[in-house]
Design a protein around this motif. Structure first.
Motif, mmCIF file in Angstrom:
data_model
loop_
_atom_site.group_PDB
_atom_site.id
_atom_site.type_symbol
_atom_site.label_atom_id
_atom_site.label_comp_id
_atom_site.label_asym_id
_atom_site.label_seq_id
_atom_site.Cartn_x
_atom_site.Cartn_y
_atom_site.Cartn_z
ATOM 1 N N ARG A 13 -13.906 45.929 29.942
ATOM 2 C CA ARG A 13 -13.549 47.287 30.343
ATOM 3 C C ARG A 13 -14.760 48.121 30.725
ATOM 4 O O ARG A 13 -14.689 48.995 31.562
ATOM 5 C CB ARG A 13 -12.798 47.967 29.192
ATOM 6 C CG ARG A 13 -12.224 49.293 29.571
ATOM 7 C CD ARG A 13 -11.388 49.851 28.445
ATOM 8 N NE ARG A 13 -12.189 50.578 27.489
ATOM 9 C CZ ARG A 13 -11.671 51.216 26.438
ATOM 10 N NH1 ARG A 13 -10.375 51.159 26.209
ATOM 11 N NH2 ARG A 13 -12.444 51.873 25.612
ATOM 12 N N MET B 154 -2.998 44.997 28.537
ATOM 13 C CA MET B 154 -4.044 44.137 27.984
ATOM 14 C C MET B 154 -4.423 43.060 29.001
ATOM 15 O O MET B 154 -5.601 42.780 29.203
ATOM 16 C CB MET B 154 -3.580 43.504 26.671
ATOM 17 C CG MET B 154 -3.341 44.491 25.542
ATOM 18 S SD MET B 154 -4.788 45.543 25.142
ATOM 19 C CE MET B 154 -4.347 47.080 25.927
ATOM 20 N N ASP C 51 -8.081 46.911 27.458
ATOM 21 C CA ASP C 51 -8.808 46.690 26.196
ATOM 22 C C ASP C 51 -8.235 47.442 24.994
ATOM 23 O O ASP C 51 -7.957 46.839 23.969
ATOM 24 C CB ASP C 51 -10.282 47.077 26.363
ATOM 25 C CG ASP C 51 -11.163 46.330 25.385
ATOM 26 O OD1 ASP C 51 -11.461 45.166 25.660
ATOM 27 O OD2 ASP C 51 -11.510 46.903 24.341
ATOM 28 N N ARG C 52 -8.089 48.745 25.086
ATOM 29 C CA ARG C 52 -7.458 49.493 23.989
ATOM 30 C C ARG C 52 -6.568 50.559 24.597
ATOM 31 O O ARG C 52 -7.042 51.464 25.293
ATOM 32 C CB ARG C 52 -8.501 50.169 23.103
ATOM 33 C CG ARG C 52 -9.368 49.185 22.368
ATOM 34 C CD ARG C 52 -10.221 49.871 21.327
ATOM 35 N NE ARG C 52 -11.073 48.866 20.698
ATOM 36 C CZ ARG C 52 -11.871 49.108 19.657
ATOM 37 N NH1 ARG C 52 -11.917 50.326 19.140
ATOM 38 N NH2 ARG C 52 -12.604 48.159 19.145
ATOM 39 N N GLY D 110 -6.816 44.216 31.335
ATOM 40 C CA GLY D 110 -8.173 44.483 30.887
ATOM 41 C C GLY D 110 -8.430 45.891 30.385
ATOM 42 O O GLY D 110 -9.569 46.319 30.272
ATOM 43 N N PRO E 147 -5.760 37.956 27.750
ATOM 44 C CA PRO E 147 -6.674 37.893 26.606
ATOM 45 C C PRO E 147 -5.893 37.830 25.291
ATOM 46 O O PRO E 147 -4.736 38.247 25.241
ATOM 47 C CB PRO E 147 -7.422 39.221 26.700
ATOM 48 C CG PRO E 147 -6.408 40.163 27.274
ATOM 49 C CD PRO E 147 -5.602 39.331 28.255
ATOM 50 N N PRO E 148 -6.514 37.331 24.217
ATOM 51 C CA PRO E 148 -5.897 37.465 22.895
ATOM 52 C C PRO E 148 -5.693 38.954 22.623
ATOM 53 O O PRO E 148 -6.599 39.757 22.879
ATOM 54 C CB PRO E 148 -6.951 36.893 21.943
ATOM 55 C CG PRO E 148 -7.907 36.120 22.797
ATOM 56 C CD PRO E 148 -7.847 36.704 24.153
ATOM 57 N N TRP F 282 -13.668 38.555 31.086
ATOM 58 C CA TRP F 282 -13.153 37.721 32.163
ATOM 59 C C TRP F 282 -14.295 37.249 33.061
ATOM 60 O O TRP F 282 -15.284 37.979 33.247
ATOM 61 C CB TRP F 282 -12.164 38.520 33.014
ATOM 62 C CG TRP F 282 -10.857 38.749 32.360
ATOM 63 C CD1 TRP F 282 -9.711 38.037 32.568
ATOM 64 C CD2 TRP F 282 -10.536 39.761 31.390
ATOM 65 N NE1 TRP F 282 -8.686 38.533 31.786
ATOM 66 C CE2 TRP F 282 -9.160 39.596 31.049
ATOM 67 C CE3 TRP F 282 -11.246 40.778 30.765
ATOM 68 C CZ2 TRP F 282 -8.509 40.408 30.126
ATOM 69 C CZ3 TRP F 282 -10.597 41.588 29.846
ATOM 70 C CH2 TRP F 282 -9.247 41.401 29.531
ATOM 71 N N GLU G 110 -8.729 43.133 11.929
ATOM 72 C CA GLU G 110 -9.364 44.260 12.609
ATOM 73 C C GLU G 110 -8.340 45.308 13.034
ATOM 74 O O GLU G 110 -8.563 46.515 12.896
ATOM 75 C CB GLU G 110 -10.144 43.755 13.832
ATOM 76 C CG GLU G 110 -11.414 43.000 13.471
ATOM 77 C CD GLU G 110 -12.060 42.316 14.678
ATOM 78 O OE1 GLU G 110 -13.263 42.501 14.863
ATOM 79 O OE2 GLU G 110 -11.353 41.604 15.427
ATOM 80 N N SER H 49 -7.173 44.396 22.723
ATOM 81 C CA SER H 49 -7.549 43.023 23.062
ATOM 82 C C SER H 49 -8.746 42.603 22.224
ATOM 83 O O SER H 49 -9.528 43.448 21.786
ATOM 84 C CB SER H 49 -7.935 42.919 24.540
ATOM 85 O OG SER H 49 -6.838 43.236 25.351
ATOM 86 N N PHE H 50 -8.891 41.316 22.061
ATOM 87 C CA PHE H 50 -10.053 40.735 21.383
ATOM 88 C C PHE H 50 -10.247 41.277 19.968
ATOM 89 O O PHE H 50 -11.386 41.485 19.523
ATOM 90 C CB PHE H 50 -11.324 40.969 22.218
ATOM 91 C CG PHE H 50 -11.230 40.453 23.633
ATOM 92 C CD1 PHE H 50 -11.042 39.107 23.876
ATOM 93 C CD2 PHE H 50 -11.318 41.318 24.716
ATOM 94 C CE1 PHE H 50 -10.953 38.624 25.185
ATOM 95 C CE2 PHE H 50 -11.228 40.849 26.011
ATOM 96 C CZ PHE H 50 -11.045 39.508 26.251
ATOM 97 N N MET I 281 -14.247 40.005 16.991
ATOM 98 C CA MET I 281 -14.421 38.925 17.960
ATOM 99 C C MET I 281 -15.614 39.161 18.874
ATOM 100 O O MET I 281 -15.991 38.279 19.627
ATOM 101 C CB MET I 281 -13.150 38.765 18.806
ATOM 102 C CG MET I 281 -11.989 38.146 18.038
ATOM 103 S SD MET I 281 -10.483 37.975 19.052
ATOM 104 C CE MET I 281 -10.945 36.637 20.148
#
Lengths: 590, 590
Positions: free
Chosen positions: A41, B204, B209-210, B207, B525-526, A23, B245, B239-240, A1
């Protein structure tokens, strides 16, 4: 993405087509263009939409703070006048070509993009938003990195990562346990571990040789500012290593951590005996950043006709000590009153002081309400011992030893901070040679825990428990105990001697620690270990003010989670299954 | 205290002076010399004491199994006739010069040096001795290594290790929670997490992210052989990233793990839809090591005048399937009876079969009690469809679809094992395209959990819940589900649609998941993630027969720890503090 993280874009990406997700940190209209600060992040980058991309420009016009976007665009240099040197991505911006709104956002209950001062309750209630703030997020990122460095160090030193149970039996740390009712064993309870202490010792008996675990521990205590109901320890234990070897390997770990994370070389850590630490700093976790020390003056005070001083001076359990503060003569009467109140917290009944105005004039050059109670020659002997200079102030503590140590120890740190006397950023040390026991209410209590090995034989130990030293060691940094450990008892006769001294009879010992006593019978190796408080380490290394700032989902001071509203009410069916019921309110009130 | 680990000594150490520490694995007298097998974490080495070193020889004479020794000596080659090729250190031995007994040992309650068959109760009671056995110790060592490899993979892929709370609110996994009474909030309870599901989703939203965590999870269920009250998950969320993936990054992790630990290349993992897995293997975790498949024959059976078959064949919720087993015609009547009993466990009311003795003879060449109920042409059409050969047996399932799938799915695996049909050691695959919901008692239930995203819009979902597929994915290895995950719902309207379908009203949703619904409002977020069962992975990779063999201190099937005797009785004072009391026995009996 996405092709890149927002915060990673630099000049070398200029002219590249990128896809970003993140964001909206801020949105501005300026000169017919829309500027979006897009945050992920890794940081923030400025994205510009101009009316040429009509459809996407219109979408950009609709977005608000904290909307989640996917943006495609081209990286370009900022014009010289718009370069922002305070931003890592400040030399470039992204010219937006496509914009997709992945999710919208209501207006957050507090501002995230500034250091707006919000009540901690609101922050904890919306922790998922609070964590978006860079200062908190950075701390969690660093915590993850710290954990990883520690693990790699221990892995490469042959430590095995072994999990110990969370549902277990009450451990002997002495704090209150969290209990878990058993459904399958009616009327019985698991306890959550206060530490994996006994399990790690059993792993040594099992021949695992080197164990570590980043372990959750639990204590149901009334919380002080720096405590949490659940906290995390770096817990380790080794066999066939003596005290020096264990200290060396763990010192290496902390040194490596500071080197890698902060690029700070802690050097070889000094060692100080418990006795020396108490004598010079009134504390077994002295903050060595502060160049102030206590000096014993009780020999001088024994003859003085001033009860406040000569009482403790002649009491074997008393202490009279002086704390010289260079430049402290400038303290006002009001400030001294504040410090008097402060030492009162620690039980001190007052705070005597002498200001050194002009030493050349002898006692005449001193200023103090207590001078009249002391012969001049004693006063001047004391001045000599303390090597005072003009402008100093001397504070006194005279009371039970423990009160003097606590009061002057705390005052020393407070004065050091208030008067900006902190000399260096990091001052680590080992404190060693702890007493095995302390006397409380006429009985002996372990200073560490009852599995700590003494430096003497079982016979010597029982002959004079008060004199015995233990093979315990604490690592102290800037006045905070980072962790501590000890060589453990590995023979039954020694363990039984300790239990006898502690007044734990054979029956109680068997009931509480039967499995450990069993284990000692079957070839327990010499072993020892250590545990560090991970939360505190992260707190110190990140400069966090509260332990709650280095924990993703902390609890409040009343042990509640404001976000999930835990603890919560449960259905009575569940309680029935667990063979328990609630006490009636009347009973509680009665 | 030592220079080398026992198990590391080799020919290149010959003539070196070494200091070893360890346990006496075995002690023998032979020709006036004493042989000690000394054992430590890394293995065993033979130490020889001869009478020349009188004092130490005498000590060696006194030692017994499991004594803890420190030995100094010189490494020397063994004579050709005494070389032991079955021992890693078998080419050398240590000529002992000094021996110190660090600790003695009583005779252990069971033999450690052989594979003596001991009851598991005794082993668990003396777990600290059981763990000295090499086969158990090896598994824990490998577990530590597996954990380390997983962490390094995730660290290097930008995942942050973030701890989530253990004292939390009931999670929605649906199993029974372990509860912890709160002292400070009378009448309220924490729950131990069944998984960090909601917290990782909130991370998530925050933010991060992982995220990953090797997380303890808890379920208070009646234990089956491969379950424990507390178990460990490798838990991750990103996220994202889309489904492909996430699958790619976690597949990479498992591939790396097998490569590093077992030197096995798993290759690219095949993917199979849930529908295909159920159709061909009767299971959503098919064991692809076994070359047997189900074949649908219900179209053929719809017309047959045999109620057992034509009933399910004409029922939209029924299934009629055949399982062809090459070479199975040799099964005896008694064996077939056993298999009939076996499928009965899964609810099958019988097990029809046809043996193919001589296909050339047509129906005459077949043998079965059910042939008389079916027209010959239908039988021969079926034989053609199944591509049978002489010596095959065909088993049939005809019932509700779920019964047929479970019974024939299990039979397939059992036959594969019994008839040694396992073709390869490792057969991993992804199962995808799960249904969103299953119908239970006329209502819809989530097949995964209520936060799993569907492949369709909220409107389509509500229009036909039974047809909706989810973005869920399970990783299956050798018929065991290693783990699974999904893309999560990141928008409020979708989450509310799912709650409506599940019959969770707004009030209940708010009460249970209010904070999640809140979080979805502020720019979620997705995102998606996955959790693997660490215990199961270690079990499969070490070939352990029980999950208890890969856990240092496991619990019994009644959720007790025989070593520490947990759960235990607690003092009534503790219960009073927690505002609870035990139910009276009479009440329970009443």
């Amino acid at each position: 993405m996405r092709s890149h993280y927002c915060g990673t874009l630099r000049k070398e990406h200029i002219d590249q087509e990128v896809t970003l997700c993140g964001w909206v940190d801020r949105r501005r209209d300026h000169g017919g263009v829309i500027f979006l600060d897009l945050r992920d992040r890794d940081g923030i980058v400025q994205v510009v939409f101009d009316p040429d991309t009509e459809e996407h420009f219109q979408r950009a016009d609709k977005v608000r703070s904290e909307f989640v976007l996917q943006v495609k665009g081209r990286v370009r240099a900022r014009t010289e006048s718009t370069v922002n040197p305070n931003m890592a991505t400040g030399e470039i911006e992204v010219l937006g070509k496509e914009l997709e709104i992945l999710n919208s956002s209501e207006t957050p209950p507090f501002q995230l993009d500034t250091h707006t001062d919000v009540g901690e309750d609101v922050r904890l209630r919306y922790r998922f938003l609070d964590l978006r703030r860079n200062d908190i997020a950075d701390k969690l990122r660093l915590r993850s990195r710290i954990t990883s460095i520690l693990r790699n160090y221990l892995d490469s030193n042959g430590f095995l990562d072994i999990e110990t149970p969370i549902l277990t039996r009450a451990t002997p740390e002495g704090a209150r346990d969290y209990l878990v009712p058993s459904r399958t064993h009616a009327g019985k309870f698991f306890a959550l571990p206060q530490s994996p202490q006994l399990f790690k010792q059993l792993l040594m008996v099992a021949g695992m040789d080197r164990y570590y675990q980043i372990a959750k521990c639990f204590r149901d205590e009334d919380l002080r500012a720096d405590r949490q109901p659940e906290f995390t320890q770096i817990d380790l234990e080794t066999s066939f290593m003596d005290q020096d070897e264990i200290m060396a390997i763990t010192e290496g770990m902390i040194r490596e951590l500071f080197q890698q994370v902060l690029n700070v070389d802690l050097g070889d850590l000094p060692r100080m005996s418990y006795a020396e630490a108490m004598l010079r700093f009134g504390s077994d976790r002295p903050d060595l950043r502060i160049p102030l020390e206590l000096t014993d003056v009780e020999d001088l005070m024994q003859q003085v006709d001033f009860k406040v001083f000569n009482g403790p001076a002649n009491d074997p359990k008393g202490r009279v000590a002086a704390l010289k503060v260079p430049g402290g003569a400038k303290l006002s009467r009001k400030e001294i009153d504040e410090y008097t109140k402060f030492v009162g917290i620690y039980g001190a009944k007052g705070l005597a002081w002498i200001k050194v105005n002009e030493l050349a004039k002898g006692v005449e050059g001193l200023q103090s309400p207590i001078l009249k109670f002391m012969p001049d020659d004693i006063v001047m002997q004391m001045m000599e011992r303390l090597a005072v200079a003009d402008g100093d102030i001397i504070f006194f503590g005279a009371d039970k030893t423990s009160v003097v140590n606590e009061a002057l120890g705390a005052l020393r740190v407070k004065l050091g901070e208030d008067l900006n006397m902190i000399e260096r950023e990091w001052a680590p040390l080992w404190v060693v040679d702890f007493p095995m026991f302390e006397e409380i209410d006429g009985g002996w209590t372990s200073l560490h825990h009852p599995f700590t090995a003494p430096t003497c034989s079982p016979e010597e130990l029982e002959a004079n428990p008060g004199a015995a030293l233990s093979k315990a060691y604490d690592l102290v940094l800037n006045g905070t105990e980072l962790g501590g450990g000890s060589i453990r008892i590995h023979k039954s006769d020694m363990q039984q001697a300790v239990f006898r001294i502690l007044g734990i009879g054979p029956e109680e010992a068997d009931e509480k620690f039967g499995f450990l006593l069993d284990a000692l019978k079957y070839g327990c190796p010499p072993h020892g270990g250590l545990a560090f408080g991970l939360d505190r380490i992260v707190m110190l290394m990140t400069g966090a003010k509260s332990i709650r700032d280095v924990i993703a989902f902390p609890k409040t001071q009343t042990a509640a989670c404001l976000m999930t509203d835990a603890p919560g009410v449960v259905e009575s069916k569940q309680l029935t299954e667990l063979n328990i019921r609630l006490r009636k309110t009347e009973e509680k009130q009665g």
